[in-house]
Design a protein around this motif. Structure first.
Motif: not given
Length: 159
Positions: A25-31, A134-138, A147-150
């Motif tokens: 996991q890292r910020a900016g990664e999308d899944v 979903f994108e991971l944020g921090k 946190f998660v950005i939809e």
């Protein structure tokens, strides 16, 4: 000539000749989730062939053997699976999986046997195209929670 180093966020498998087993996991990664695997670290390490330097029995390891891990397989074949260790992210994706199961997604258990251990991993099969991306944020601070950005509809997010 400068020595090229492997991306520190990519965990290499010991047996797959340099191919990534998972991304960490890292910020900016999308899944775009298509499968979610829930289990403890040692079972995940065995199932996904993760390097034992990452997961250890003692306090010097990055992740304890009994720590809860979530691995998300992406709908897009070009993306490596994503390993989630952050509790806020695990809670978010657990809720997504529970909602998907209520809506008819398939869930199952996978037995994992290894050298001196056995365990069970819960697997949820999802329709990534209906969930979206979903994108991971921090946060900005060093120890800010993830946190998660939809990001919306998966049709807008081609690989």
């Amino acid at each position: 000539m400068a020595k090229k180093t492997e991306n520190k966020w990519r965990q290499l498998s010991l047996l797959s000749a340099g191919k990534a087993a998972v991304n960490i996991q890292r910020a900016g990664e999308d899944v775009m989730p298509s499968e979610m695997y829930f289990g403890n670290a040692v079972c995940m390490g065995s199932l996904f062939d993760l390097n034992r330097m990452l997961i250890r029995e003692n306090e010097n390891g990055w992740i304890r053997d009994d720590a809860d891990i979530l691995i998300i397989v992406d709908e897009r074949p070009s993306k490596s699976a994503l390993m989630i260790t952050s509790k806020p992210l695990q809670r978010f994706f657990t809720d997504i999986a529970a909602q998907a199961i209520d809506a008819g997604a398939t869930s199952s258990e996978k037995k994992v046997l290894g050298d001196g251990f056995k365990g069970i991993i819960d697997v949820v099969e999802l329709d990534g195209s209906t969930l979206g991306v979903f994108e991971l944020g921090k946060g900005e601070e060093k120890y800010s929670p993830y946190f998660v950005i939809e990001k919306g509809d998966s049709d807008d997010q081609d690989a």
